[in-house]
Design a protein around this motif. Structure first.
Motif, short mmCIF file in Angstrom:
data_model
loop_
_atom_site.label_atom_id
_atom_site.label_comp_id
_atom_site.label_asym_id
_atom_site.label_seq_id
_atom_site.Cartn_x
_atom_site.Cartn_y
_atom_site.Cartn_z
N GLY A 233 0.82 -1.21 0.00
CA GLY A 233 0.00 0.00 0.00
C GLY A 233 0.84 1.25 0.00
O GLY A 233 0.58 2.21 -0.72
N GLY A 234 1.93 1.25 0.81
CA GLY A 234 2.79 2.43 0.85
C GLY A 234 3.49 2.66 -0.47
O GLY A 234 3.63 3.79 -0.93
N THR A 235 3.92 1.59 -1.12
CA THR A 235 4.57 1.72 -2.43
C THR A 235 3.62 2.30 -3.46
O THR A 235 3.96 3.18 -4.25
CB THR A 235 5.10 0.36 -2.89
OG1 THR A 235 5.97 -0.16 -1.88
CG2 THR A 235 5.84 0.49 -4.21
N GLY A 236 2.38 1.81 -3.46
CA GLY A 236 1.39 2.35 -4.40
C GLY A 236 1.10 3.82 -4.15
O GLY A 236 0.96 4.61 -5.09
N THR A 237 1.04 4.21 -2.88
CA THR A 237 0.79 5.62 -2.57
C THR A 237 1.93 6.50 -3.03
O THR A 237 1.72 7.58 -3.60
CB THR A 237 0.57 5.78 -1.05
OG1 THR A 237 -0.49 4.91 -0.65
CG2 THR A 237 0.23 7.21 -0.71
N SER A 238 3.19 6.04 -2.79
CA SER A 238 4.34 6.85 -3.23
C SER A 238 4.40 6.95 -4.74
O SER A 238 4.70 8.01 -5.30
CB SER A 238 5.62 6.23 -2.70
OG SER A 238 5.79 4.90 -3.21
N GLY B 219 1.82 6.83 -6.77
CA GLY B 219 0.76 7.74 -7.18
C GLY B 219 1.13 9.20 -6.96
O GLY B 219 0.87 10.05 -7.82
N ALA B 220 1.76 9.49 -5.83
CA ALA B 220 2.19 10.87 -5.57
C ALA B 220 3.25 11.32 -6.57
O ALA B 220 3.23 12.45 -7.07
CB ALA B 220 2.73 10.99 -4.14
N GLU C 27 1.53 12.05 -9.87
CA GLU C 27 0.84 13.35 -9.84
C GLU C 27 1.83 14.50 -9.95
O GLU C 27 1.58 15.50 -10.63
CB GLU C 27 0.03 13.47 -8.54
CG GLU C 27 -1.16 12.53 -8.46
CD GLU C 27 -2.19 12.82 -9.53
OE1 GLU C 27 -2.31 13.98 -9.95
OE2 GLU C 27 -2.87 11.87 -9.97
#
Length: 252
Positions: free
Chosen positions: A102-107, A109-110, A113
């Protein structure tokens, strides 16, 4: 290891330490001790007829004690070498960090962006630069045309008095023969540069193009009208080179 000489044993020699009595020669039945590879070995009996000096031979017990002391020193050095630890804090392997999906996906995505925002900003910069360059080209072309028009206007303005003389000669009927042909060719050549004459009798009065030098009233006109042209006016394209001198008649 080489064989060491044995010291004479006082008891076997039959004399006390420090005595002057000569020592008995060693018999062939004595046991000889040899130290090899940190072990005590018992050698066979010496052959017959071997005699050692009491001052140079050492006893078997003394030789064993010396060998044990050497072995103890070697063991102490080996223990100190093996037990020595390097200076500084001990090196401890860090435990493996668990993989957080989950943390990898969030990073990611950021980061995506941020890249999109940077791309949009660069696109706006390119569009702004392109618009500025297009405006610059238009301004340069406009300025170039204006400079060219001003230069042409300056030359044509210097020729207007000659055209006025030709107009007066035409009114008096002097433009005949070859002289008339030259005047017509000159007028046509100046017209190619955009020079146009205006100001005819009966034209409506336009204060932006006409200069009134006389004023009168007349019942024949319904609006201010140019009833007489003293000097024609000229313009170059949309630029006014000289206004026309006219007499204006207003309605009664």
């Amino acid at each position: 290891m080489t064989q060491k000489s044995r010291a004479a044993d006082p008891d076997d020699a039959g004399s006390t330490r420090g005595g002057s009595a000569p020592t008995e020669p060693a018999t062939g039945d004595e046991e000889r001790v040899v130290i090899r590879n940190n072990r005590k070995l018992t050698d066979t009996t010496e052959p017959e007829g071997t005699a050692t000096d009491a001052g140079s031979d050492v006893s078997a017990e003394g030789l064993v004690e010396d060998a044990e002391v050497v072995v103890d020193e070697i063991e102490i050095e080996a223990t100190s070498v093996e037990g020595s630890t390097p200076s500084g804090p001990p090196v401890v392997d860090a435990p493996a960090q668990p993989v957080d999906g989950g943390g990898t996906g969030t990073s990611l995505g950021a980061e995506l962006e941020a890249l999109r925002a940077e791309l949009e900003e660069r696109t706006r910069d390119v569009q702004r630069v392109s618009a500025e360059y297009a405006n610059y080209r238009k301004r340069v072309d406009r300025d170039r045309s204006l400079v060219q028009e001003q230069a042409t206007g300056s030359v044509l303005a210097a020729l207007l008095p000659i055209l006025d003389d030709l107009d007066r000669a035409r009114e008096h009927g002097d433009l005949v023969g070859p002289f008339g042909s030259v005047a017509e060719q000159l007028t046509a050549a100046l017209g190619k540069f955009g020079l146009a004459a205006f100001g005819e009798q009966g034209d409506p009065f336009d204060p932006t193009r006409h200069e009134a030098v006389a004023h009168q009233t007349s019942a024949d006109v319904s609006e201010p009208t140019c009833v007489q042209v003293m000097r024609r006016g000229y313009q170059l394209g949309e630029r006014l080179l000289r206004p026309a001198l006219v007499a204006v008649a207003d309605p009664e």
